[in-house]
Design an enzyme around this catalytic site. Structure first.
Site: not given
Ligand SMILES: Cc1cc2nc3c(=O)[nH]c(=O)nc-3n(C[C@H](O)[C@H](O)[C@H](O)COP(=O)(O)OP(=O)(O)OC[C@H]3O[C@@H](n4cnc5c(N)ncnc54)[C@H](O)[C@@H]3O)c2cc1C
Lengths: 373, 386
Positions: B131-134, B166, B248, B370
């Site tokens: 999954q290429g999202y983040s 992942s 998902e 969140e």
């Molecule tokens: C083990 C693992 C596997 C993953 N696998 C994949 C994958 O296969 N493909 C993929 O695309 N992504 C994947 N992800 C990524 C995951 O979707 C992101 O880590 C997640 O969406 C959070 O983004 P971020 O890490 O940039 O955190 P940030 O968005 O920077 O968040 C940091 C903190 O701020 C909080 N926050 C942000 N905005 C708000 C708001 N508006 N109100 C309150 N709090 C807020 C968040 O909840 C968090 O606590 C994976 C992540 C993990 C840990």
């Protein structure tokens, strides 16, 4: 007054920059972990503790130490917690020193501790849970000494120890406070087998197996069958110290998170501008302040030899443990994905918290006994 | 319902005959799962046979239409199959992001040709997807993504970077969100599918705090993607992305049911020694876990009946992952200092501690807690300003 006095504040002003520099994660915890160091800490840093008078912090000036108390030891431990600095300070300079002070063993071991050369380890737990009164390891009288049989675990820094402080049962039965004797057992005792175990936080704790280990009568610390009081004195210091280290862990994880809330942007703004996170950060901050106050209270009561010292030590260990748990959980969560990576330091706080939570009794143990065990 | 009873009896007999004893033992970790894909190494013949037998009936994806490799089962038959598998402790034959994420999105938004091409190989476990999202700058704010796809006539040219992908280093194909227009944030996103072996794709594994490396940084340097690998319309990828996220989240919420840690009652399964406060925590956990089980069944049934609110997977994801984190906190505490061991054979290389650390990602991956709560507040409660 329930605050640091001027001298204690001065100590903090020297220890804080020292630990943040020489004790920092990059050069200590991460460095030794990545090198696969079997001790889990650097002996060089332990000697630096000696040069700065920290390893002898509780040792009387007459014996070359700094002659300070629990409050001062806790000042050091909070900085250790904040930087996750691996060192034998808690086990050796605090817990072991309190176990042997005033006994002939002090003369033998204090000089090396003052210099930051000697390491001591506490061999107490016999199962996965802390239960001092449950000590069952056999100490059988033989000749003019004793023979020890049984096993110990979670012996922090066991591999690096020059000697162990071992709690064993010379009388009574498991569950009773009477009948426990403390022994100082040298590392090279015959029949003593050691397994060096790596824990989640990459610290080292040993499992010890005693198979007919013979020790002289003068290995006894304090009185035969009357080890409970000494053990209590040592554990009180160790637990209050662990509480302070936990406050430091919480404060360190919180500081890192607080910075991140200001730096990280999503939706075009700093994540710290979201009220959902602001309230949790503010709550956590309050909890850390409370845990620190409870811990300082315990340390002061210990230094005053106050009758409530035991109860407050239990309160401190239980409160600091649960607050630190909340702190590391919030820290990882608020870092998002990066908080889950090994490259980032925040995960180290979570691992260290789990180990310190268990050491010398977890929060539920202390909440239940409130100082009576 | 006589038909259902016949189906149950037949299913039971077939499972009895085809699911080997080895495939009825609980999986110890994600590593025991069968992920499929071009390079997958089966852990045993039993694992391969189980996949082949189930895929042969379309039962890796029982509720997908049979023309795309599915089992064509009705909602009630699907439920019976699940129940019968659970009754004998049968393992899931195939775990894949293709099944839990991409498949449902393709069924809804794919062209007929795309369904024919991609769904059967997902059902048979031949192609493994990631999954290429983040992206580094786009996590919670996913629509802020910057990976570009330029229109080059018969293909797109993709440049940019994904993160936390992942299993990107083990996957064969990626479903990827890209920016095809800067004119609108959500309205400039497109949904592309491409082969990870395409020239210009590279990955760098990232180590987790548990010590495992299940995810990667993924880089795209002038990757050519044929136009027929665009799903739905150009600049309408966000619709697909959101729909997929719902699936998902539904999948992740299943963690609340215990996953590899099993669904037995903690208060019965664990020996906590003389720690009544911990025992009380276990009992409270069991109450919440059983209540969540009921909610989960209710949610799936509403979903199948088309009555679930579109934001309800967020509620489930939040509740299920927070529950799973609690479960592992309790497992760690119940283990005492034994559970803190990290490398010993005795601790199975620190399984309790590593699993505990791994669960901390549950409330981050697939959208953080969140973000889920925000979605519930906005779309279900419709609170002012949310
Ligand atoms: C083990 C693992 C596997 C993953 N696998 C994949 C994958 O296969 N493909 C993929 O695309 N992504 C994947 N992800 C990524 C995951 O979707 C992101 O880590 C997640 O969406 C959070 O983004 P971020 O890490 O940039 O955190 P940030 O968005 O920077 O968040 C940091 C903190 O701020 C909080 N926050 C942000 N905005 C708000 C708001 N508006 N109100 C309150 N709090 C807020 C968040 O909840 C968090 O606590 C994976 C992540 C993990 C840990």
């Amino acid at each position: 007054m329930l605050k640091l006095n001027d001298d204690q504040q001065m100590l903090l002003d020297t220890v804080r920059p020292f630990m943040a520099d020489e004790g920092r994660i990059e050069t200590q915890l991460r460095h030794w972990r990545d090198k696969g160091c079997p001790d889990g800490f650097g002996h060089g840093l332990w000697e630096r503790f000696g040069q700065l008078g920290l390893s002898g912090i509780l040792i009387p000036e007459s014996a070359g130490g700094s002659g300070l108390g629990q409050v001062e030891a806790n000042v050091v431990l909070e900085e250790i917690g904040r930087n996750l600095t691996p060192s034998p300070f808690l086990t050796t300079a605090v817990t072991a020193v309190r176990a042997i002070e005033g006994t002939p063993h002090a003369e033998r071991w204090f000089p090396g501790i003052v210099e930051g050369k000697t390491v001591a380890a506490i061999a107490l737990d016999e199962g996965p849970r802390h239960d001092p009164a449950g000590t069952a390891m056999e100490a059988r009288r033989s000749g003019n000494g004793f023979t020890l049989n049984g096993s110990k675990q979670f012996v922090v820094h066991g591999r690096s120890a020059d000697f162990f402080i071992v709690a064993a049962r010379s009388g009574g039965s498991a569950g009773e406070r009477e009948g426990i004797t403390l022994f100082a057992v040298p590392r090279d005792a015959k029949g003593l087998e050691l397994e060096n175990v790596t824990l989640a936080d990459s610290s080292k704790a040993a499992r010890l197996d005693f198979d007919e280990v013979a020790v002289d009568a003068d290995a006894v610390i304090g009185e035969v069958d009357g080890g409970w009081n000494l053990l209590r004195r040592a554990l009180r210091a160790g637990r209050a110290g662990a509480a302070s280290e936990l406050v430091g862990i919480a404060a360190g994880a919180f500081a890192m998170t607080n910075d991140y809330l200001r730096e990280r942007k999503q939706f075009g703004r700093e994540i710290g501008s979201f009220q959902a996170l602001q309230h949790r950060a503010a709550h956590l901050y309050s909890e850390i302040e409370i845990a620190r106050a409870a811990t300082l209270k315990a340390a002061q009561l210990i230094d005053e030899e106050h009758g409530d010292a035991e109860r407050f030590t239990a309160v401190a260990k239980a409160k600091a443990g649960s607050v630190a748990r909340l702190a590391v959980q919030e820290a990882v969560q608020m870092h998002g994905g990066i908080g889950m990576t090994d490259e980032h330091d925040v995960g180290f706080y979570m691992k260290r918290q789990a180990v310190m939570d268990e050491l010398f009794g977890r929060p539920s143990f202390h909440a239940r006994h409130l100082g009576k065990d | 319902m006589a038909d259902d009873e016949t189906f149950r009896a037949e299913t039971r007999a077939w499972l009895e005959a085809n699911c080997s004893p080895e495939m009825r033992t609980p999986m110890r970790s994600e590593k025991d799962a069968c992920w499929g894909g071009r390079n997958f190494k089966f852990a045993s013949d039993a694992q391969r046979q189980w996949l082949e037998a189930m895929a042969g009936r379309g039962w890796t994806v029982p509720d997908w239409p049979s023309e795309y490799g599915g089992g064509g089962l009705s909602p009630s038959e699907t439920k019976i199959l699940k129940e019968e598998m659970a009754a004998i402790g049968a393992r899931v034959p195939l775990t894949s992001f293709g099944i839990s994420m991409l498949g449902p999105a393709l069924l809804k938004y794919g062209t007929e040709a795309q369904k024919q091409r991609f769904l059967p190989e997902i059902a048979r476990g031949e192609i493994r997807w990631c999954q290429g999202y983040s992206e580094p700058g786009a996590g919670s704010d996913l629509a802020g993504l910057q990976t570009r796809a330029e229109d080059k006539g018969d293909h797109y040219l993709v440049n940019g970077q994904k993160v936390w992908t992942s299993y990107a280093d083990e996957a064969d194909w990626i479903f990827c969100l890209v920016r095809t227009s800067n004119e609108s944030k959500h309205g400039g996103i497109s949904f592309l599918l491409f082969d990870m072996e395409s020239p210009g794709v590279s990955t760098r594994p990232i180590k987790l705090i548990s010590g495992y490396s299940p995810f990667c940084e993924t880089f795209f340097d002038n990757v050519k993607v044929p136009k027929d690998q665009l799903v739905h319309e150009e600049n309408k990828g966000w619709t697909v992305a959101k729909y997929l996220l719902g699936h998902e989240r539904e999948m992740i919420s299943g963690m609340g049911l215990g996953g590899s840690a099993g669904s037995s009652l903690l208060s019965e399964a664990l020996d906590v020694g003389d720690d009544p406060l911990l025992a009380a925590d276990l009992a409270r956990f069991d109450v919440d876990a059983l209540a969540f089980q009921a909610m989960s069944e209710h949610f799936i049934d509403k979903l199948k009946a088309g009555e679930a609110h579109p934001a309800e997977p967020s509620l489930m994801k939040y509740a299920g992952t927070e529950l799973n984190k609690r479960r592992h906190e309790l497992l760690l505490r119940a283990g005492g200092s034994d559970a803190l061991e990290w490398e010993s054979e005795r601790s199975r290389e620190g399984k309790t501690a590593r699993d505990w650390l791994r669960t901390k990602a549950n409330s981050i991956e697939g959208g953080t807690s969140e973000i889920q709560l925000g979605i519930v507040a906005k779309h279900i409660l419709q609170l002012p300003g949310a």
